[in-house]
Design an enzyme around this catalytic site. Structure first.
Site, mmCIF file in Angstrom:
data_model
loop_
_atom_site.group_PDB
_atom_site.id
_atom_site.type_symbol
_atom_site.label_atom_id
_atom_site.label_comp_id
_atom_site.label_asym_id
_atom_site.label_seq_id
_atom_site.Cartn_x
_atom_site.Cartn_y
_atom_site.Cartn_z
ATOM 1 N N LYS A 1 -9.189 2.609 -3.336
ATOM 2 C CA LYS A 1 -10.177 2.073 -1.806
ATOM 3 C C LYS A 1 -11.506 2.472 -1.223
ATOM 4 O O LYS A 1 -11.410 3.974 -1.245
ATOM 5 C CB LYS A 1 -8.869 2.472 -1.002
ATOM 6 C CG LYS A 1 -9.391 1.582 0.784
ATOM 7 C CD LYS A 1 -8.292 2.176 1.737
ATOM 8 C CE LYS A 1 -8.764 1.461 2.707
ATOM 9 N NZ LYS A 1 -7.765 2.017 3.627
ATOM 10 N N GLU B 1 0.842 -1.354 0.124
ATOM 11 C CA GLU B 1 -0.029 -0.009 0.362
ATOM 12 C C GLU B 1 0.993 1.387 0.128
ATOM 13 O O GLU B 1 1.988 1.407 0.634
ATOM 14 C CB GLU B 1 -0.927 0.186 1.351
ATOM 15 C CG GLU B 1 -1.948 0.671 0.809
ATOM 16 C CD GLU B 1 -2.088 1.675 2.476
ATOM 17 O OE1 GLU B 1 -3.414 2.055 3.250
ATOM 18 O OE2 GLU B 1 -2.025 0.341 3.857
ATOM 19 N N CYS C 1 -4.645 -1.881 2.413
ATOM 20 C CA CYS C 1 -5.459 -1.811 3.914
ATOM 21 C C CYS C 1 -6.057 -2.401 4.780
ATOM 22 O O CYS C 1 -6.719 -3.764 4.630
ATOM 23 C CB CYS C 1 -5.187 -0.851 4.428
ATOM 24 S SG CYS C 1 -4.508 0.479 6.104
#
Length: 529
Positions: free
Chosen positions: A339, A276, A391
Site C-alpha cells: 500500500k 484487506e 482501503c
C-alpha cells in the site's frame, strides 16, 4: 412583533448558511438526496452576496460545518476530537468558496447576463479548484466531493472521464450559481419578475442537458470489454474490536476456510479475493497463515490475499507493509503490492521523532511504511492485468490513474470498513470506487471485511452487491460475480492521460482572480478608513 421580525432578519443569513450545509450533508449517505445538491449552495450564496470578507468567511464556515459535521459523524467511532478537527478543516474550503463569491459580488453585482454567466463559470472553477486542493494538501482528503452526489446518474457521471469528479462538481456548482443569481435578481426587484428571459437558468440547464446527452452517447459507445472474469468475493465480517485479538485468530482462520470452500463448491471462479488484512498476521512469516492459504489455493483457483508483510533489513528495525499477495495454484506468491497511500494515525504516526506524544493518541503499535509503486498482477492463463487499491486508496485518483496507465485493465479494492460500521462511511467509501471506474474507463471489484462488497462496471454501475435478505452488509458471506475487464488495447480517457489538468488550470485562474479582487477590496477598505 417588531423584535421578532428584527431578530429573524438578523438570523436569516446564518440560517441560510446552515440550510446550505444541511442540504449538502443530505446529498450524501446515509440520506443520498442527490437532488438537494443542485440547490444546496443557493441560500449561502444569496446570504453572502455583497458582504465583506469577514462576514462572507463566517457564513461559509458555518455552512461548511453544517455540512461536514454530520457527514463525518462516523469518525466519532474512532476519535471524537478527530471528527471535530477534520470537520473544521474541511469547512475552510466552503468558506473560501463563499469569500470568492462575495468578492465577485462586491465588484460586479448581478446585473448583466454576460457578467452573470462569467460568475457561473468562475464559481464552478473556484469550487473545483478548492476540491482539488483538499484532495492534495496535507496528504489529501478527497472525501465526499460534490460530484459524487450524482453517482446514480450514470450518464451525467461520464463527464468525469474528462476532468475527474471535479468536472461533475463544477457542473453542479454551475447550476447552483445560476439559480442563486436568478434568486438575487428576484429579490432586488422586490418580487417582480417582469417579462424577461433568464439566461442564467437557461444556460445552467442547457449545460446539464449537453453533459447528459454526451454521457448517454458515451454509455452506448463503451464496448463490453474482455470475456467475463469470474471472481469470488469473500466478506469475512470480523468486528474491528476482534480483528487483532489473539483469542479470535482461530475464528478468523475458520471463517476464511469456510467461506472460501463454500465459494469453491458454489461454482468455478477464476480468482478468489479476500479483503484487506484478512489474515491476522504476516503470511510470509506465519506458518499457520501460509498453511491455510496453501490448503485453499491448491483446490484450483488463485487467491488474492490481504495480509501484512515484513521486511527484515540486516540492521535496524523491521519494516512493515499493508500488502496484497497473489498466490498461484502451487501456493507460490506471484506478485505482491504494498500500500502506497497510508492513513495518518490509522497506519502510521506522523513526525514520530518531533511529536512522540502522538503515539499515545493512536490505536496502532507500529507504523507501516508506504510502498513505492503500483503492481500490475496477471492471472495465470488469463491475459487480465489488474492492480490493487488497498482501503482508502480508492479515494486517491492518482493511484488509479497510475495503475491504468501502467497496464491494469481491472482495479480491485480490498478494504476493511469495520472501523466505522455500521455507519454511512461504508456507502460514502463505495462511491469513491465508482468515481475511479468512470474516470479511467475500467471496472472495479470491491471486497470488504465489512462494508460494501460489489462489482462496478466500466460505466460506474454497481452490480453483484453482496448483502443479506434485509439489505445489510455486516455479515460474513461470499458472492460469485462476473466482471468484464477493459480491453487490453483501448483509448485511455482524457483524465487517465492528463489527470487533473482541467480542474487544476480552472482553479488556478479562479485563485488568481480571487487574489486580484481581494487585493482591490483590501485597498478600498484601507482608503475608506
Amino acid at each position: 412583533m417588531g423584535r421578532w421580525a428584527e431578530g429573524l432578519k438578523k438570523a436569516g443569513p446564518w440560517l441560510a448558511a446552515v440550510a446550505s450545509g444541511l442540504m449538502l450533508a443530505g446529498s450524501f449517505a446515509p440520506f443520498e438526496m442527490a437532488e438537494a445538491a443542485w440547490i444546496a449552495l443557493v441560500p449561502v450564496l444569496v446570504a453572502a452576496w455583497g458582504t465583506d470578507l469577514r462576514r462572507s468567511f463566517q457564513l461559509g464556515l458555518v455552512a461548511g460545518l453544517a455540512f461536514w459535521l454530520p457527514s463525518l459523524w462516523w469518525l466519532t467511532k474512532v476519535t471524537a476530537p478527530g471528527w471535530v478537527g477534520m470537520a473544521l478543516y474541511c469547512a475552510l474550503y466552503p468558506a473560501l468558496f463563499v469569500v470568492g463569491a462575495a468578492l465577485w459580488s462586491r465588484r460586479w453585482g448581478c446585473d448583466g447576463w454576460l457578467r452573470n454567466l462569467a460568475f457561473m463559470a468562475f464559481a464552478a472553477a473556484w469550487w473545483a479548484g478548492l476540491e482539488l486542493a483538499r484532495s492534495l494538501w496535507f496528504t489529501g482528503f478527497p472525501w465526499n466531493p460534490l460530484g459524487a452526489t450524482q453517482y446514480r446518474n450514470a450518464a451525467l457521471l461520464q463527464s468525469a472521464a474528462w476532468g475527474g469528479v471535479s468536472s461533475v462538481s463544477a457542473l453542479v456548482v454551475w447550476v447552483n450559481a445560476g439559480l442563486a443569481l436568478t434568486a438575487l435578481q428576484y429579490l432586488e426587484r422586490k418580487g417582480h419578475w417582469g417579462r424577461r428571459p433568464h439566461p442564467e437558468v437557461i444556460a445552467a440547464f442547457l449545460l446539464v442537458a449537453l453533459a447528459f446527452w454526451w454521457g448517454v452517447d458515451r454509455l452506448r459507445a463503451t464496448p463490453p470489454g474482455q470475456p467475463p472474469l469470474r471472481v469470488a468475493l469473500i466478506q469475512t465480517g470480523i468486528p474491528q474490536e476482534e480483528k487483532w485479538d489473539e483469542a479470535t485468530v482461530s475464528t478468523i482462520y475458520a471463517r476464511l476456510r469456510q467461506l472460501t470452500l463454500g465459494a469453491l463448491r458454489a461454482g468455478k471462479s477464476d480468482l478468489i479475493i479476500w479483503p484487506e488484512t484478512a489474515l491476522p498476521d504476516d503470511v510470509a512469516t506465519s506458518q499457520p497463515s501460509y498453511d491455510l492459504v496453501y490448503e485453499l489455493v491448491t483446490n484450483g483457483t488463485p487467491i488474492l490475499v490481504g495480509s501484512m508483510d515484513t521486511f527484515w533489513p540486516e540492521q535496524g528495525h523491521p519494516i512493515f507493509y499493508n500488502s496484497s499477495f497473489l498466490f498461484d495454484l502451487t501456493g507460490e506468491p506471484l506478485e505482491v503490492y504494498n500500500k502506497q497511500h497510508l492513513v495518518p494515525f490509522g497506519e502510521y504516526i506522523p513526525l514520530p521523532r518531533v511529536l512522540p506524544f502522538l503515539k499515545a493518541l493512536t490505536p496502532i503499535q507500529e507504523s507501516f511504511s508506504p510502498g513505492q509503486t503500483s503492481t500490475v498482477f496477471v492471472l495465470p492463463g488469463r491475459a487480465t492485468p489488474f492492480s490493487v487499491l488497498i482501503c482508502f486508496e480508492d479515494t486517491v485518483p492518482a493511484l488509479a490513474r497510475r495503475a491504468v496507465r501502467g497496464g491494469a485493465r481491472l482495479l480491485i479494492n480490498q478494504t476493511n470498513d469495520a472501523w466505522f460500521d455500521p455507519a454511512a462511511a461504508s456507502r460514502q467509501h463505495m462511491i469513491q470506487s465508482i468515481l475511479r471506474a468512470v474516470e479511467n474507463g475500467v471496472p472495479l471489484v470491491r471486497v470488504a471485511n465489512t462494508g460494501v462488497s460489489c462489482v462496478i462496471d466500466r460505466r460506474g454501475v454497481v452490480m453483484a452487491r453482496l448483502e443479506n435478505e434485509t439489505g445489510g452488509i455486516l455479515f460474513p458471506g461470499f458472492n460469485l460475480a462476473e466482471v468484464r475487464p477493459a480491453p487490453l488495447q483501448f483509448p485511455l480517457t482524457f483524465y487517465t492521460r492528463h489527470g487533473d489538468l482541467l480542474p487544476g488550470l480552472a482553479g488556478l485562474l479562479a485563485l488568481a482572480l480571487c487574489l486580484v479582487l481581494g487585493a482591490a477590496a483590501v485597498r478600498r477598505e484601507a482608503e475608506g478608513t
